[in-house]
Motif scaffolding. Structure first.
Motif, PDB file in Angstrom:
ATOM      1  N   GLY A  46       0.790  -1.223   0.000  1.00 19.03           N
ATOM      2  CA  GLY A  46       0.000   0.000   0.000  1.00 19.03           C
ATOM      3  C   GLY A  46       0.822   1.273   0.000  1.00 19.03           C
ATOM      4  N   VAL A  47       2.058   1.211  -0.527  1.00 14.54           N
ATOM      5  CA  VAL A  47       2.909   2.405  -0.578  1.00 14.54           C
ATOM      6  C   VAL A  47       3.435   2.558  -2.005  1.00 14.54           C
ATOM      7  CG1 VAL A  47       3.582   2.222   1.839  1.00 14.54           C
ATOM      8  CG2 VAL A  47       4.988   1.105   0.078  1.00 14.54           C
ATOM      9  N   THR A  48       4.025   3.713  -2.277  1.00 16.27           N
ATOM     10  CA  THR A  48       4.604   3.936  -3.592  1.00 16.27           C
ATOM     11  C   THR A  48       5.971   3.275  -3.680  1.00 16.27           C
ATOM     12  OG1 THR A  48       5.733   5.968  -2.967  1.00 16.27           O
ATOM     13  CG2 THR A  48       3.437   6.171  -3.678  1.00 16.27           C
ATOM     14  N   GLU A  49       6.457   3.193  -4.908  1.00 19.13           N
ATOM     15  CA  GLU A  49       7.760   2.598  -5.137  1.00 19.13           C
ATOM     16  C   GLU A  49       8.848   3.365  -4.393  1.00 19.13           C
ATOM     17  OE1 GLU A  49      10.514   1.269  -8.994  1.00 19.13           O
ATOM     18  OE2 GLU A  49       8.618   2.360  -9.259  1.00 19.13           O
ATOM     19  N   GLU A  50       8.733   4.698  -4.353  1.00 26.19           N
ATOM     20  CA  GLU A  50       9.730   5.523  -3.674  1.00 26.19           C
ATOM     21  C   GLU A  50       9.662   5.354  -2.163  1.00 26.19           C
ATOM     22  OE1 GLU A  50       9.000   6.633  -7.639  1.00 26.19           O
ATOM     23  OE2 GLU A  50       7.572   6.587  -5.936  1.00 26.19           O
ATOM     24  N   GLU A  51       8.454   5.118  -1.646  1.00 25.19           N
ATOM     25  CA  GLU A  51       8.281   4.969  -0.198  1.00 25.19           C
ATOM     26  C   GLU A  51       8.705   3.592   0.310  1.00 25.19           C
ATOM     27  OE1 GLU A  51       4.348   7.862   0.438  1.00 25.19           O
ATOM     28  OE2 GLU A  51       4.114   5.740  -0.139  1.00 25.19           O
ATOM     29  N   TYR A  52       8.778   2.622  -0.577  1.00 24.98           N
ATOM     30  CA  TYR A  52       9.078   1.262  -0.152  1.00 24.98           C
ATOM     31  C   TYR A  52      10.590   1.116   0.062  1.00 24.98           C
ATOM     32  CZ  TYR A  52       9.461  -3.817  -0.161  1.00 24.98           C
ATOM     33  OH  TYR A  52       9.726  -5.118   0.183  1.00 24.98           O
ATOM     34  N   GLN A  53      10.991   1.119   1.346  1.00 25.31           N
ATOM     35  CA  GLN A  53      12.407   0.979   1.726  1.00 25.31           C
ATOM     36  C   GLN A  53      12.489   0.039   2.929  1.00 25.31           C
ATOM     37  OE1 GLN A  53      14.937   2.212   0.030  1.00 25.31           O
ATOM     38  NE2 GLN A  53      13.648   3.413  -1.392  1.00 25.31           N
ATOM     39  N   PRO A  54      12.254  -1.266   2.754  1.00 30.14           N
ATOM     40  CA  PRO A  54      12.249  -2.174   3.906  1.00 30.14           C
ATOM     41  C   PRO A  54      13.640  -2.392   4.444  1.00 30.14           C
ATOM     42  CG  PRO A  54      12.093  -3.401   1.890  1.00 30.14           C
ATOM     43  CD  PRO A  54      12.010  -1.955   1.485  1.00 30.14           C
ATOM     44  N   GLU A  55      13.704  -2.587   5.757  1.00 26.83           N
ATOM     45  CA  GLU A  55      14.987  -2.922   6.370  1.00 26.83           C
ATOM     46  C   GLU A  55      15.375  -4.350   6.007  1.00 26.83           C
ATOM     47  OE1 GLU A  55      14.884  -2.288  10.510  1.00 26.83           O
ATOM     48  OE2 GLU A  55      14.466  -0.149  10.364  1.00 26.83           O
ATOM     49  N   ARG A  56      14.347  -5.202   5.911  1.00 27.47           N
ATOM     50  CA  ARG A  56      14.593  -6.605   5.556  1.00 27.47           C
ATOM     51  C   ARG A  56      13.397  -7.139   4.817  1.00 27.47           C
ATOM     52  NH1 ARG A  56      15.454 -11.480   9.824  1.00 27.47           N
ATOM     53  NH2 ARG A  56      13.274 -11.017  10.193  1.00 27.47           N
ATOM     54  N   GLU A  57      13.624  -7.788   3.665  1.00 29.13           N
ATOM     55  CA  GLU A  57      12.527  -8.335   2.892  1.00 29.13           C
ATOM     56  C   GLU A  57      11.921  -9.525   3.651  1.00 29.13           C
ATOM     57  OE1 GLU A  57      11.489  -7.098   0.141  1.00 29.13           O
ATOM     58  OE2 GLU A  57      13.092  -5.706  -0.375  1.00 29.13           O
ATOM     59  N   THR A  58      10.569  -9.564   3.722  1.00 30.26           N
ATOM     60  CA  THR A  58       9.892 -10.700   4.331  1.00 30.26           C
ATOM     61  C   THR A  58       8.824 -11.226   3.402  1.00 30.26           C
ATOM     62  OG1 THR A  58       8.317  -9.221   5.434  1.00 30.26           O
ATOM     63  CG2 THR A  58      10.291  -9.883   6.650  1.00 30.26           C
TER      64      THR A  58
END
Length: 424
Positions: A412-424
């Motif tokens: 539910g976020v934009t590509e620019e907002e998506y900055q995960p610390e760790r992919e799950t």
């Protein structure tokens, strides 16, 4: 009065609404005659039985529509049922449909009486604990049956084809039954294609279904006036007894038979289905055959509530990408895809990735007359106990063009907002 009615008061009524198997004709006919008497009408001279609401609708249309209606039915291959019911009724007219007198009027008076005594909040609470629980599921079945009879379900055949092919009993008076086919001018030739239900016949039969009293399916509202034992019944004890008693004939028919049509001289009663199959959400569903089947062959085929052609469920066990691609109906193709699995389809169809980055791989498959199947393949960063990592395919909208964009959309976020610390 209390509004805390969190107990299910509709168990017995739900069983009646969803009951299958032969009607209790003695109880049902007595209930019909009582409903006429309670409405101040003479009892019907004839009570005719039919094996399904489809056959009953044809008979009702023939009785109420005159020569023009009978010609429309004959043109659609349904003249035999019409001829049989007219022969049984005799030369005298069946009279007008008296549904308003035997069903609508008593219901309105009982509802008004309860509302006056219980008040708006009390009535709302009583309805929520009874009819409000049962009505949505049962009404969905009623709508499905009406659409099937009118030929409005999105399937590939005549809803009366099986009745015509089987030469099923068209009905009888009391326990008598008369064999016949739902074809005009005699039996259909072996191997011939059934006549499709045309628009004129569909409209005529749709109107007939709206004039029916729904028998077992009236349980969805009758339960508010005669609830199963419990708090609600205690609350209603002594309330509007006269008005609720006037529904007694309807109670009896609902517990013993299917749909019925009341005319001044004649009552048409229908059997309940032989089989009814529902999924966990209460929707028509069956893989091995019809989800609802009546003794004369009238049937509704469905897959988790979606109308499907006869035999569709059997194809689900032998699905492959080629079979899925070859399905012309987009809705059916989506059902097949969901059942087969998008990941299996991607693997078996030879699809090529359109984009890849550190978040995953974006896949796209074009389908004829439908939107593209677009999915992101991602790997769980948390290993399983055996050290392996699970791969997931996430369905994303067809406008997605990059893997990161697709993964971001699932959060539910934009590509620019998506900055995960760790992919799950």
């Amino acid at each position: 009065m209390t509004t805390d009615l969190n107990v299910d008061f509709t168990v017995a009524w739900r069983e009646a609404a969803l009951a299958t198997g032969p009607a209790d004709r003695t109880v049902a006919e007595a209930g019909v005659r009582r409903a006429y008497r309670d409405a101040g009408l003479p009892e019907p001279e004839h009570v005719l039985w039919f094996e399904s609401p489809a056959a009953g609708a044809v008979a009702a249309a023939a009785l109420s529509g005159g020569p023009k209606a009978r010609a429309t039915l004959a043109a659609a291959g349904l003249g035999e049922i019409a001829d049989q019911v007219l022969a049984r009724v005799g030369a005298a007219p069946a009279g007008r449909n008296v549904r308003d007198a035997v069903r609508t009027g008593p219901w309105e008076r009982a509802r008004r009486a309860l509302h006056e005594v219980l008040g708006p909040a009390g009535w709302s609470s009583a309805w929520a604990a009874s009819g409000g629980e049962l009505w949505p599921q049962v009404n969905r079945l009623v709508v499905e049956i009406r659409q099937a009879i009118a030929g409005d379900r999105d399937t590939d055949g005549n809803p009366f084809a099986e009745i015509a092919a089987a030469g099923a009993p068209a009905g009888g008076e009391t326990a008598a039954r008369t064999a016949g086919t739902a074809t005009s001018g005699g039996e259909a030739a072996a191997g011939s294609e059934p006549v499709r239900l045309d628009r004129a016949a569909g409209e005529l039969l749709r109107g007939a279904t709206l004039d029916a009293v729904l028998g077992q399916h009236d349980a969805a509202w009758l339960c508010a006036f005669a609830p199963d034992p419990g708090v609600l019944r205690e609350i209603l004890s002594g309330v509007a007894e006269t008005e609720r008693s006037a529904l007694g004939g309807l109670y009896d028919v609902a517990r013993s038979a299917g749909w019925w049509w009341p005319f001044e001289r004649v009552a048409l009663l229908c059997e309940r289905p032989l089989e009814l199959h529902l999924d966990d959400l209460g929707r028509l569903h069956r893989a091995e055959g019809p989800a609802m089947l009546f003794a004369d062959g009238f049937a509704l085929n469905a897959w988790h509530g979606m109308p499907v052609p006869a035999g569709f469920g059997a194809t689900m066990a032998a699905l492959d990408p080629a079979l899925i691609r070859g399905e012309n109906n987009a809705e059916l193709r989506r059902v097949m895809l969901e059942h087969y699995g998008y990941d299996r389809y991607l693997t078996g169809s030879g699809a090529s990735p359109v984009h890849a980055d550190e978040t995953g791989v974006l896949w796209r498959i074009s389908l004829p007359d439908d939107e593209d199947v677009t999915m992101v393949e991602v790997v769980n960063s948390t290993p399983e106990p055996d050290g392996t990592r699970r791969t997931y395919f996430l369905r994303v909208p067809p406008w997605i063009v990059r893997a990161r964009q697709g993964v971001a959309w699932t959060f539910g976020v934009t590509e620019e907002e998506y900055q995960p610390e760790r992919e799950t």
